[in-house]
Write a protein that holds these residues in place. Sequence first.
Motif, PDB file in Angstrom:
ATOM      1  N   ALA A  33       0.842  -1.207   0.000  1.00 43.03           N
ATOM      2  CA  ALA A  33       0.000   0.000   0.000  1.00 43.03           C
ATOM      3  C   ALA A  33       0.874   1.254   0.000  1.00 43.03           C
ATOM      4  N   ALA A  34       1.915   1.257   0.831  1.00 45.79           N
ATOM      5  CA  ALA A  34       2.828   2.419   0.879  1.00 45.79           C
ATOM      6  C   ALA A  34       3.497   2.604  -0.480  1.00 45.79           C
ATOM      7  N   ALA A  35       3.939   1.488  -1.077  1.00 42.15           N
ATOM      8  CA  ALA A  35       4.607   1.573  -2.382  1.00 42.15           C
ATOM      9  C   ALA A  35       3.649   2.061  -3.460  1.00 42.15           C
ATOM     10  N   ALA A  36       2.394   1.603  -3.408  1.00 36.17           N
ATOM     11  CA  ALA A  36       1.414   2.018  -4.423  1.00 36.17           C
ATOM     12  C   ALA A  36       1.143   3.522  -4.326  1.00 36.17           C
ATOM     13  N   LEU A  37       1.105   4.060  -3.096  1.00 39.64           N
ATOM     14  CA  LEU A  37       0.899   5.511  -2.943  1.00 39.64           C
ATOM     15  C   LEU A  37       2.019   6.280  -3.654  1.00 39.64           C
ATOM     16  N   VAL A  38       3.258   5.863  -3.401  1.00 42.25           N
ATOM     17  CA  VAL A  38       4.401   6.578  -3.982  1.00 42.25           C
ATOM     18  C   VAL A  38       4.429   6.384  -5.504  1.00 42.25           C
ATOM     19  N   ALA A  39       4.161   5.142  -5.940  1.00 32.78           N
ATOM     20  CA  ALA A  39       4.243   4.841  -7.382  1.00 32.78           C
ATOM     21  C   ALA A  39       3.141   5.558  -8.159  1.00 32.78           C
ATOM     22  N   CYS A  40       1.915   5.559  -7.642  1.00 30.03           N
ATOM     23  CA  CYS A  40       0.809   6.226  -8.360  1.00 30.03           C
ATOM     24  C   CYS A  40       0.991   7.739  -8.342  1.00 30.03           C
ATOM     25  N   ALA A  44       4.487  14.416   3.292  1.00 33.11           N
ATOM     26  CA  ALA A  44       3.608  14.605   4.460  1.00 33.11           C
ATOM     27  C   ALA A  44       2.159  14.288   4.087  1.00 33.11           C
ATOM     28  N   ALA A  45       1.749  14.731   2.886  1.00 34.56           N
ATOM     29  CA  ALA A  45       0.370  14.465   2.451  1.00 34.56           C
ATOM     30  C   ALA A  45       0.164  12.965   2.234  1.00 34.56           C
ATOM     31  N   LEU A  46       1.185  12.302   1.695  1.00 36.79           N
ATOM     32  CA  LEU A  46       1.081  10.844   1.496  1.00 36.79           C
ATOM     33  C   LEU A  46       0.990  10.139   2.849  1.00 36.79           C
ATOM     34  N   GLU A  47       1.696  10.652   3.846  1.00 35.86           N
ATOM     35  CA  GLU A  47       1.650  10.022   5.180  1.00 35.86           C
ATOM     36  C   GLU A  47       0.256  10.104   5.786  1.00 35.86           C
ATOM     37  N   THR A  48      -0.438  11.217   5.525  1.00 35.93           N
ATOM     38  CA  THR A  48      -1.808  11.350   6.036  1.00 35.93           C
ATOM     39  C   THR A  48      -2.706  10.295   5.395  1.00 35.93           C
ATOM     40  N   ALA A  72      -1.652   7.491   4.158  1.00 32.93           N
ATOM     41  CA  ALA A  72      -1.155   6.185   4.609  1.00 32.93           C
ATOM     42  C   ALA A  72      -1.820   5.764   5.919  1.00 32.93           C
ATOM     43  N   ALA A  73      -1.991   6.721   6.827  1.00 32.79           N
ATOM     44  CA  ALA A  73      -2.579   6.398   8.137  1.00 32.79           C
ATOM     45  C   ALA A  73      -4.007   5.896   7.983  1.00 32.79           C
ATOM     46  N   LEU A 125      -5.000   4.036   5.571  1.00 31.03           N
ATOM     47  CA  LEU A 125      -4.963   2.708   4.947  1.00 31.03           C
ATOM     48  C   LEU A 125      -4.624   1.588   5.925  1.00 31.03           C
ATOM     49  N   GLY A 126      -3.909   1.903   7.002  1.00 34.78           N
ATOM     50  CA  GLY A 126      -3.562   0.847   7.956  1.00 34.78           C
ATOM     51  C   GLY A 126      -2.480   1.293   8.912  1.00 34.78           C
ATOM     52  N   SER A 127      -2.395   0.593  10.036  1.00 33.30           N
ATOM     53  CA  SER A 127      -1.505   1.001  11.132  1.00 33.30           C
ATOM     54  C   SER A 127      -0.036   1.077  10.716  1.00 33.30           C
ATOM     55  N   ASP A 128       0.421   0.139   9.882  1.00 30.36           N
ATOM     56  CA  ASP A 128       1.857   0.077   9.563  1.00 30.36           C
ATOM     57  C   ASP A 128       2.242   0.896   8.333  1.00 30.36           C
ATOM     58  N   VAL A 129       1.251   1.412   7.596  1.00 30.16           N
ATOM     59  CA  VAL A 129       1.555   2.029   6.295  1.00 30.16           C
ATOM     60  C   VAL A 129       2.412   3.304   6.441  1.00 30.16           C
ATOM     61  N   PRO A 130       2.106   4.212   7.400  1.00 26.50           N
ATOM     62  CA  PRO A 130       2.963   5.409   7.511  1.00 26.50           C
ATOM     63  C   PRO A 130       4.423   5.055   7.767  1.00 26.50           C
ATOM     64  N   PHE A 131       4.666   4.043   8.620  1.00 33.35           N
ATOM     65  CA  PHE A 131       6.063   3.690   8.882  1.00 33.35           C
ATOM     66  C   PHE A 131       6.754   3.188   7.616  1.00 33.35           C
ATOM     67  N   LEU A 132       6.049   2.472   6.777  1.00 31.73           N
ATOM     68  CA  LEU A 132       6.704   1.901   5.584  1.00 31.73           C
ATOM     69  C   LEU A 132       7.028   2.960   4.539  1.00 31.73           C
ATOM     70  N   LEU A 133       6.384   4.123   4.620  1.00 32.78           N
ATOM     71  CA  LEU A 133       6.825   5.265   3.805  1.00 32.78           C
ATOM     72  C   LEU A 133       8.121   5.822   4.387  1.00 32.78           C
ATOM     73  N   HIS A 134       8.158   5.848   5.690  1.00 33.92           N
ATOM     74  CA  HIS A 134       9.209   6.478   6.465  1.00 33.92           C
ATOM     75  C   HIS A 134      10.500   5.649   6.461  1.00 33.92           C
ATOM     76  N   GLY A 135      10.410   4.380   6.903  1.00 33.19           N
ATOM     77  CA  GLY A 135      11.571   3.493   6.983  1.00 33.19           C
ATOM     78  C   GLY A 135      12.482   3.809   8.155  1.00 33.19           C
ATOM     79  N   GLY A 136      13.679   3.240   8.168  1.00 33.58           N
ATOM     80  CA  GLY A 136      14.633   3.452   9.265  1.00 33.58           C
ATOM     81  C   GLY A 136      14.171   2.789  10.544  1.00 33.58           C
ATOM     82  N   ASN A 137      14.334   3.502  11.658  1.00 32.22           N
ATOM     83  CA  ASN A 137      13.797   3.077  12.951  1.00 32.22           C
ATOM     84  C   ASN A 137      12.810   4.144  13.376  1.00 32.22           C
TER      85      ASN A 137
END
Length: 307
Positions: free
Chosen positions: A117-124, A135-139, A141-142, A144-156
């Motif tokens: 889902a995170a990848a589809a947001l960025v790709a589309c 920042a708008a994509l992160e909103t 992402a939230a 779409l699901g609990s883990d989606v914002p983190f998967l845009l973000h990455g790292g720790n």
Amino acid sequence: MSQANVRVPAKINLCLGVGPVRDDGYHPLATVYQAVDLHDEVRATAREDGEITVAVHSELDVRVAGEIAFVPEDDDNLAIKAARLLRERTGVTAGVDLAIRKVIPVAGGMAGGSADAAAALVACNEAWGTGLSRAALETLAARLGSDVPFLLHGGNAIGGGRGETVSPVLARGSYHWVFAMAHEGLSTKAVFAEFDRLNAHRTVRSPEVPDALLAALRAGDAEALGDALSNDLTEAALSLRPELGDTLGIGLQAGALGAILSGSGPTALFLAASEQHSLDIAFALSSTAGCADVVQSRGPVTGARLT
Ligand code: ATP
């Protein structure tokens, strides 16, 4: 029409604190996420007719090839939900063909669906030229699901709320992991239901991220991190899949610095001190009856990125 490719990592939870179920059915979580070097890829090809489609494939990987039968190729696919949400938000009329190359285990507790889902947001966003900020994509992402914002973000990052609020964590070092994939996935919903059943007559406290874990990350100390790994869903996952206890034990016997289940399981995580050490642990696990596949990996890595 234009095309975009995105690589997106899997996540692990270095700690997963779970609080009492809320009125909306979700559990409050206190977690530290780490993005790891195990990636799905999503290619978005814009189309003029407004149709949105998804196709899922794997490459030469027997484990994943069997698992992708469980990934829906209709509107239930989280990548399609992401594309629809972005379209709603931006008013584009174009459609898209999404092609997912799956490597992240399905229903493995590593957030493969959320990653797509995170990848589809960025790709589309790229293929449609909608130009939304990170920042708008992160909103979106939230939603779409609990883990989606983190998967845009990455790292720790520290995850709060039901996992969707992501805040930075001070961390050093790169860690060697071994992942033991199980033959069959576990439903996240079923594990949380078992957690509620087991805790029906106990007091479940508000979850917190352990100080020892944050200190280990700040210091980049793998040994201390191994000791501080924790997961409140362990009892529930082991109650549904007792054999996972054997897998965790075998990795620890092989000298892992720490061993826990990834999220709601059934993937088991083992922290190693070095590349060679992770090879030894992987070797010990590879002949274990409960393991469908054993993978060596590194973390942290960046979140969903155009390639
Ligand atoms: P989490 O760690 O976020 O709880 P998980 O890693 O255990 O999730 P996923 O691989 O995300 O589990 O998949 C859970 C279910 O979601 C699958 O069984 C599948 O039916 C559905 N699903 C929808 N879209 C996808 C997708 N793109 N990839 C994988 N599963 C998907």
